[in-house]
Design a protein around this motif. Sequence first.
Motif, PDB file in Angstrom:
ATOM      1  N   ARG A 185       1.903  -5.210  -3.017  1.00 37.95           N
ATOM      2  CA  ARG A 185       2.276  -5.407  -4.430  1.00 37.95           C
ATOM      3  C   ARG A 185       2.772  -4.092  -4.986  1.00 37.95           C
ATOM      4  O   ARG A 185       2.188  -3.037  -4.757  1.00 37.95           O
ATOM      5  CB  ARG A 185       1.083  -5.916  -5.251  1.00 37.95           C
ATOM      6  CG  ARG A 185       0.571  -7.286  -4.816  1.00 37.95           C
ATOM      7  CD  ARG A 185      -0.387  -7.875  -5.840  1.00 37.95           C
ATOM      8  NE  ARG A 185      -0.967  -9.135  -5.362  1.00 37.95           N
ATOM      9  CZ  ARG A 185      -2.153  -9.247  -4.800  1.00 37.95           C
ATOM     10  NH1 ARG A 185      -2.908  -8.156  -4.638  1.00 37.95           N
ATOM     11  NH2 ARG A 185      -2.607 -10.402  -4.393  1.00 37.95           N
ATOM     12  N   TRP A 186       3.850  -4.204  -5.745  1.00 37.80           N
ATOM     13  CA  TRP A 186       4.460  -3.036  -6.377  1.00 37.80           C
ATOM     14  C   TRP A 186       4.858  -3.414  -7.787  1.00 37.80           C
ATOM     15  O   TRP A 186       5.642  -4.334  -7.985  1.00 37.80           O
ATOM     16  CB  TRP A 186       5.679  -2.578  -5.576  1.00 37.80           C
ATOM     17  CG  TRP A 186       6.551  -1.559  -6.235  1.00 37.80           C
ATOM     18  CD1 TRP A 186       7.836  -1.724  -6.654  1.00 37.80           C
ATOM     19  CD2 TRP A 186       6.205  -0.204  -6.549  1.00 37.80           C
ATOM     20  NE1 TRP A 186       8.315  -0.568  -7.200  1.00 37.80           N
ATOM     21  CE2 TRP A 186       7.347   0.384  -7.150  1.00 37.80           C
ATOM     22  CE3 TRP A 186       5.052   0.561  -6.386  1.00 37.80           C
ATOM     23  CZ2 TRP A 186       7.345   1.710  -7.598  1.00 37.80           C
ATOM     24  CZ3 TRP A 186       5.056   1.884  -6.813  1.00 37.80           C
ATOM     25  CH2 TRP A 186       6.183   2.450  -7.403  1.00 37.80           C
ATOM     26  N   ALA A 219       0.879   2.711  -8.639  1.00 33.30           N
ATOM     27  CA  ALA A 219       0.067   2.323  -7.480  1.00 33.30           C
ATOM     28  C   ALA A 219       0.823   1.344  -6.598  1.00 33.30           C
ATOM     29  O   ALA A 219       1.372   0.342  -7.078  1.00 33.30           O
ATOM     30  CB  ALA A 219      -1.241   1.702  -7.947  1.00 33.30           C
ATOM     31  N   LEU A 220       0.868   1.632  -5.308  1.00 38.47           N
ATOM     32  CA  LEU A 220       1.368   0.707  -4.302  1.00 38.47           C
ATOM     33  C   LEU A 220       0.158   0.078  -3.628  1.00 38.47           C
ATOM     34  O   LEU A 220      -0.673   0.774  -3.049  1.00 38.47           O
ATOM     35  CB  LEU A 220       2.210   1.447  -3.265  1.00 38.47           C
ATOM     36  CG  LEU A 220       2.647   0.648  -2.036  1.00 38.47           C
ATOM     37  CD1 LEU A 220       3.614  -0.457  -2.445  1.00 38.47           C
ATOM     38  CD2 LEU A 220       3.278   1.561  -1.001  1.00 38.47           C
ATOM     39  N   GLU A 221       0.029  -1.248  -3.726  1.00 36.67           N
ATOM     40  CA  GLU A 221      -1.134  -1.949  -3.177  1.00 36.67           C
ATOM     41  C   GLU A 221      -0.757  -2.575  -1.841  1.00 36.67           C
ATOM     42  O   GLU A 221       0.305  -3.184  -1.701  1.00 36.67           O
ATOM     43  CB  GLU A 221      -1.604  -3.024  -4.155  1.00 36.67           C
ATOM     44  CG  GLU A 221      -2.955  -3.625  -3.801  1.00 36.67           C
ATOM     45  CD  GLU A 221      -3.470  -4.565  -4.868  1.00 36.67           C
ATOM     46  OE1 GLU A 221      -4.684  -4.619  -5.090  1.00 36.67           O
ATOM     47  OE2 GLU A 221      -2.637  -5.252  -5.504  1.00 36.67           O
ATOM     48  N   ARG A 234      -6.016  -1.803  -0.331  1.00 47.66           N
ATOM     49  CA  ARG A 234      -6.123  -0.411  -0.750  1.00 47.66           C
ATOM     50  C   ARG A 234      -4.876  -0.048  -1.533  1.00 47.66           C
ATOM     51  O   ARG A 234      -3.839  -0.720  -1.451  1.00 47.66           O
ATOM     52  CB  ARG A 234      -6.270   0.527   0.464  1.00 47.66           C
ATOM     53  CG  ARG A 234      -7.656   0.514   1.067  1.00 47.66           C
ATOM     54  CD  ARG A 234      -7.745   1.368   2.336  1.00 47.66           C
ATOM     55  NE  ARG A 234      -7.420   2.759   2.069  1.00 47.66           N
ATOM     56  CZ  ARG A 234      -7.467   3.711   3.015  1.00 47.66           C
ATOM     57  NH1 ARG A 234      -7.807   3.408   4.259  1.00 47.66           N
ATOM     58  NH2 ARG A 234      -7.169   4.963   2.715  1.00 47.66           N
ATOM     59  N   THR A 235      -4.945   1.029  -2.321  1.00 46.85           N
ATOM     60  CA  THR A 235      -3.776   1.479  -3.087  1.00 46.85           C
ATOM     61  C   THR A 235      -3.418   2.914  -2.714  1.00 46.85           C
ATOM     62  O   THR A 235      -4.285   3.714  -2.358  1.00 46.85           O
ATOM     63  CB  THR A 235      -4.023   1.397  -4.602  1.00 46.85           C
ATOM     64  OG1 THR A 235      -5.146   2.226  -4.948  1.00 46.85           O
ATOM     65  CG2 THR A 235      -4.302  -0.028  -5.029  1.00 46.85           C
ATOM     66  N   TRP A 236      -2.133   3.202  -2.796  1.00 47.35           N
ATOM     67  CA  TRP A 236      -1.610   4.554  -2.571  1.00 47.35           C
ATOM     68  C   TRP A 236      -0.718   4.926  -3.748  1.00 47.35           C
ATOM     69  O   TRP A 236       0.002   4.086  -4.289  1.00 47.35           O
ATOM     70  CB  TRP A 236      -0.791   4.607  -1.285  1.00 47.35           C
ATOM     71  CG  TRP A 236      -1.599   4.660  -0.036  1.00 47.35           C
ATOM     72  CD1 TRP A 236      -1.964   5.779   0.656  1.00 47.35           C
ATOM     73  CD2 TRP A 236      -2.138   3.558   0.701  1.00 47.35           C
ATOM     74  NE1 TRP A 236      -2.701   5.447   1.762  1.00 47.35           N
ATOM     75  CE2 TRP A 236      -2.814   4.090   1.826  1.00 47.35           C
ATOM     76  CE3 TRP A 236      -2.117   2.180   0.528  1.00 47.35           C
ATOM     77  CZ2 TRP A 236      -3.461   3.292   2.758  1.00 47.35           C
ATOM     78  CZ3 TRP A 236      -2.759   1.380   1.455  1.00 47.35           C
ATOM     79  CH2 TRP A 236      -3.423   1.930   2.553  1.00 47.35           C
TER      80      TRP A 236
END
Length: 424
Positions: A185-186, A219-221, A234-236
């Motif tokens: 997800r973005w 956040a990139l999930e 997780r998110t980055w």
Amino acid sequence: MERPSSLAAGKLVVALLLLLVLARPVQAQEADATYTVAAGDTLGAIAAQLGVSLDALTSANAIDDPNRIRVGQVLLVPNADGALPVASLAAVTTTGRVRAKAGDTLGALATRYKLDPALLVELNNAPSTRRLFPGQPVNVPEDVLPPPSINFGAITAFDASATIMQGRTGRVYVTSSRPLDLIGRWLGQPLVFTPLDDAGLRQAALIPVDALLEPGEYALELGYTTARGVDLLRTWPVTVESGPYEYQDIVISQDKADVLTPDVVVAERERVIGIWSQISPDLWWRDAFQRPISADYPTTSPFGTRRTYSVADIGNFHAGQDFGAPEGTLILAPAPGVVVLAEPLAVRGNAVMLDHGRGVFSGYWHMSEIKATPGMQVAAGDVLGLVGTTGLSTGAHLHWELRINGVAVDPMQFTEEPPFVTPQ
């Protein structure tokens, strides 16, 4: 008495030599190996300041459009002959480390990683023939390293763009120990993953960034659903930085304005959104885009330009790349795809849209004549239509648009890059 006199004379000679050196004009290749673009800079002015040709500076930095440089961009400074000094490559290379094996030299490592030996010599300040002890850390360009292993269930490696400019597209690559139905997800929207190998152990997705997205950290999930039906996520962090976009006022003639009623504009918007919101099962686009029009025709309005229109609610930025060309000029498919729209529209004029698969669509507006039909499969270079000035247009040109997951992004990025780097 003679020795002190000789020493003084020697010091005088050294001092004179230093003055001569400092008095010489510094050539570009003797100065810094890079140049950082400042506000108000143009590429021509930078080339003149550095004492290099504009063509050499453009070529050294793979600049497609000399009018599109941004503040803070780091340029490589070529030598007078146009070649890049190794020091300039090292100055802008983000490095990582690998461990040497028994019998390794820097030359052997350069061969293994398909690198210029001179670059490894520069990065490690050692001759290419020096033998390295087993396990010795060696500096190499970071982009040759595999993604680091992570402790995340069946996901064994993850690599995503850390910074993406407004209107550009990043990537995320995921390696897993078994085939997974990945979740990504973005900005609240799902990412579309494409397998890069037959086993389905390496997958990738495009990360489109809207040209008006506020710069900052987002956040990139990422994750997957386990065998027990639990979403493991997780998110980055991904940083969005400002793009080099200018402003433009578009004045529309009254005869065109009269047909652009709010109902017409909204109905057309809903029609095209309904098309580019689809997700085809296969990605047909694998190589860098070809230009959809001859390189003889220049950009007249780049993607992302902030815009105001004298009529209608058309949008507040330029969602495509415009090329000025005479009416009747050929418009070509830049990559394989399927024609999903070929008809006259009020705003976009005579329009063609291609589905390149996996949520990627390209559009070609304002044609004088359409040469494609819905359902037609096209290859790169096939004729789609002819340049015109139909619809909301102030002169003959091609408007080339790229949509990824519905987000308009800069299509010119992909004339230099394939969608993904596939595993060897």
